[in-house]
Design an enzyme around this catalytic site. Structure first.
Site, PDB file in Angstrom:
ATOM      1  N   SER A   9       0.575  -0.967   0.008  1.00  0.00           N
ATOM      2  CA  SER A   9       0.232  -0.396   0.165  1.00  0.00           C
ATOM      3  C   SER A   9       0.643   1.192  -0.448  1.00  0.00           C
ATOM      4  O   SER A   9       1.693   0.840   0.364  1.00  0.00           O
ATOM      5  CB  SER A   9      -0.963  -0.820   0.892  1.00  0.00           C
ATOM      6  OG  SER A   9       0.239   0.032   2.619  1.00  0.00           O
ATOM      7  N   LYS A  10       0.139   2.557   0.229  1.00  0.00           N
ATOM      8  CA  LYS A  10       0.829   3.816  -0.020  1.00  0.00           C
ATOM      9  C   LYS A  10       2.116   3.879   1.009  1.00  0.00           C
ATOM     10  O   LYS A  10       3.098   4.317   0.709  1.00  0.00           O
ATOM     11  CB  LYS A  10       0.061   5.079  -0.270  1.00  0.00           C
ATOM     12  CG  LYS A  10      -0.631   5.042  -0.692  1.00  0.00           C
ATOM     13  CD  LYS A  10      -0.928   6.358  -1.671  1.00  0.00           C
ATOM     14  CE  LYS A  10      -1.462   7.440  -2.527  1.00  0.00           C
ATOM     15  NZ  LYS A  10      -3.004   7.009  -2.856  1.00  0.00           N
ATOM     16  N   ARG A  11       1.912   3.147   2.196  1.00  0.00           N
ATOM     17  CA  ARG A  11       2.410   3.316   2.900  1.00  0.00           C
ATOM     18  C   ARG A  11       4.236   3.167   3.236  1.00  0.00           C
ATOM     19  O   ARG A  11       5.236   3.040   3.390  1.00  0.00           O
ATOM     20  CB  ARG A  11       1.917   1.996   4.286  1.00  0.00           C
ATOM     21  CG  ARG A  11       1.320   2.688   5.434  1.00  0.00           C
ATOM     22  CD  ARG A  11       0.638   1.651   6.718  1.00  0.00           C
ATOM     23  NE  ARG A  11       1.018   0.453   5.860  1.00  0.00           N
ATOM     24  CZ  ARG A  11       1.259  -0.567   5.941  1.00  0.00           C
ATOM     25  NH1 ARG A  11       2.453  -0.320   7.340  1.00  0.00           N
ATOM     26  NH2 ARG A  11       0.780  -1.577   6.490  1.00  0.00           N
ATOM     27  N   GLY A  39       5.634   3.298  -0.160  1.00  0.00           N
ATOM     28  CA  GLY A  39       5.677   3.588  -1.142  1.00  0.00           C
ATOM     29  C   GLY A  39       5.135   4.306  -1.794  1.00  0.00           C
ATOM     30  O   GLY A  39       3.624   3.085  -2.554  1.00  0.00           O
TER      31      GLY A  39
END
Ligand code: GLU
Length: 468
Positions: A240-242, A244
């Site tokens: 996920s965006k976490r 990168g």
């Protein structure tokens, strides 16, 4: 062309993310390998979440990766009448039925079932009602799931997968507003598009038995399924965006080449001995679903970077030049306006740059007139003797019959012999004068690319600015 038909069926609710791109790639590869057909279908029936911007982003991402499609793009939203026909057919054949239970009734039943420790499943109130004339009461249409037996398929990746039909609900295939639901339209499209193999993320495994039952109810051939494991971050949580960037195009903007991305994506789950480097052409030959592993791939940015460095290093400088121009323009440099030949510049830099951003940053000094000089470097490289050495060097360079690397090296050697110095006493000063930095391409290469006039100008300026 063979009869093999595959598709990529993204929902346009965001950019093309890494997982979607890998699914697209696997489908594309198998289609190309088997001389089949690759169809692009945009699953935009969720009108509230689908956007044109996302559709464009998907096209852009696929084009960037080089994944062309043979048919489509088809948009599900264009096919509502077709879905309606199939729903009517199932109802007419008694394979689907109108359900008049209200949301409140269903909620009450759900709560009751949960309170009694059971599964909150539709209880079949309307399943066996005799056909009703429409009297204005709202209804949904449900698919009549067999109560007994099991639905099983041989997944090309997961092996045999089986669900008890009793576990499956009577799926709603048409909502009260008359629109068809997701699992239903996927099947109808795969039937009408004659899809033979479905490769998709394993977050769809729970949908598959429901979909297979619909194929069977329609008397349509069931495609072969391959459910690809999810991509995880380093902490083993779903990517996920976490972790990168997850958008494929964000990687382009961060200076990655599409061939590095493709090579990286395919190895997230698929392997071929211990080989690491694959061009699209290699992959068309070597790819097979049987070599996709059952465990989830872990996204490893260092490996992507390593591949990117490989492709920059070995890339055709003329192609890299085309790709580099937008990055240079972002940095206020337009090689078309003058300065050394960009292809020649790239040849001096591609060995060391890991991304196109590094390549662009590294190329800037070639196009800047007024360099600022690395202070520590200057302190080390410049002393009272330096100006005279540099002036003598310029004279030697000017006297060369041609300014190629062999001649340039010769000029340096002559200078060193005459003055009784080592390269370390003049090289770093030349490097600073030409590039402003202490880490640059080779000195001879730089001189060759800059040409005599620029070399001279830069050295004279450095003498004027630094030799105080
Ligand atoms: N539209 C689905 C998604 O984006 C894919 C459905 C399918 O491949 O069957 O996840």
């Amino acid at each position: 062309m063979s009869e093999v038909r595959l598709r990529f069926a993204p929902s346009p609710t965001g950019f093309l993310h890494v997982g979607g791109a890998r699914t697209a790639l696997f489908n594309w590869l198998l289609a190309r390998k088997q001389h089949g057909t690759f169809v692009l279908r945009i699953e935009d029936t969720d009108v509230t979440r689908s956007t044109q911007q996302s559709v464009d982003a998907i096209f852009e991402g696929m084009k960037w990766l080089g994944l062309d499609w043979d048919e489509g793009p088809f948009f599900q939203s264009d096919y509502f009448p077709v879905y309606k026909e199939y729903i009517d057919k199932l109802v007419a054949e008694g394979k689907a039925y109108k359900c008049y239970c209200s949301v409140e009734e269903l909620e009450a039943k759900r709560e009751k079932a949960l309170a009694e420790g059971g599964k909150p499943k539709y209880d079949g109130t309307c399943r066996d009602l005799p056909p009703q004339e429409d009297d204005g009461r709202p209804y949904v249409i449900r698919f009549k799931t067999p109560k007994e037996g099991a639905t099983t398929w041989n997944d090309l990746i997961k092996g045999k997968v089986s669900f008890e039909n009793a576990e499956l609900d009577d799926l709603i295939i048409q909502r009260t507003d008359g629109t068809p639901t997701y699992n239903f339209v996927v099947v109808i499209d795969d039937v009408t598009m004659k899809i033979t193999t479905v490769i998709r993320g394993d977050d769809h495994v729970n949908n598959t038995p429901r979909q297979i039952l619909i194929y069977q109810a329609l008397g349509a051939p069931v495609p072969v399924f391959a459910h690809v494991p999810m991509i995880l971050g380093a902490d083993k949580a779903r990517l996920s965006k976490r972790h990168g960037a997850t958008s494929v195009m964000a990687y382009r903007d961060m200076g990655f080449l599409p061939e590095a991305m493709v090579n990286y994506l395919v190895r997230l789950g698929w392997s071929y001995g211990d080989e690491e480097i694959f061009s699209l052409q290699d992959l068309i030959e070597k790819f097979s679903i049987e070599n996709v592993g059952r465990s989830a791939g872990v996204f490893n940015p260092d490996k992507l970077l390593w591949l990117n460095a490989h492709y920059i290093k070995t890339g055709d400088p003329a192609r890299l030049a085309d790709l580099l121009i937008p990055f240079l323009k972002e940095r206020g440099v337009d090689p078309a306006q003058g300065g050394p030949d960009l292809v020649a510049v790239i040849k001096t830099l591609q060995e060391r740059a890991k991304t196109m951003l590094e390549l662009a940053d590294g190329a800037l000094f070639y196009y800047r007139d007024e360099l600022s000089y690395d202070e520590q470097g200057v302190a080390k490289a410049f002393n009272a003797d330096t100006p005279a050495l540099l002036t003598a060097l310029v004279e030697k360079l000017a006297a060369l019959p041609a300014l190629d690397q062999a001649n340039i090296e010769f000029a340096f050697k002559e200078l060193m012999a005459e003055k009784g110095i080592k390269l370390g006493q003049v090289g770093p000063a030349v490097r600073l004068a030409l590039s402003g930095t202490t880490a640059s391409p080779g000195i001879y290469e730089m001189i060759e690319v800059l040409g005599l006039e620029q070399t001279k100008k830069r050295i004279e300026r450095a003498i004027a600015v630094l030799a105080k």
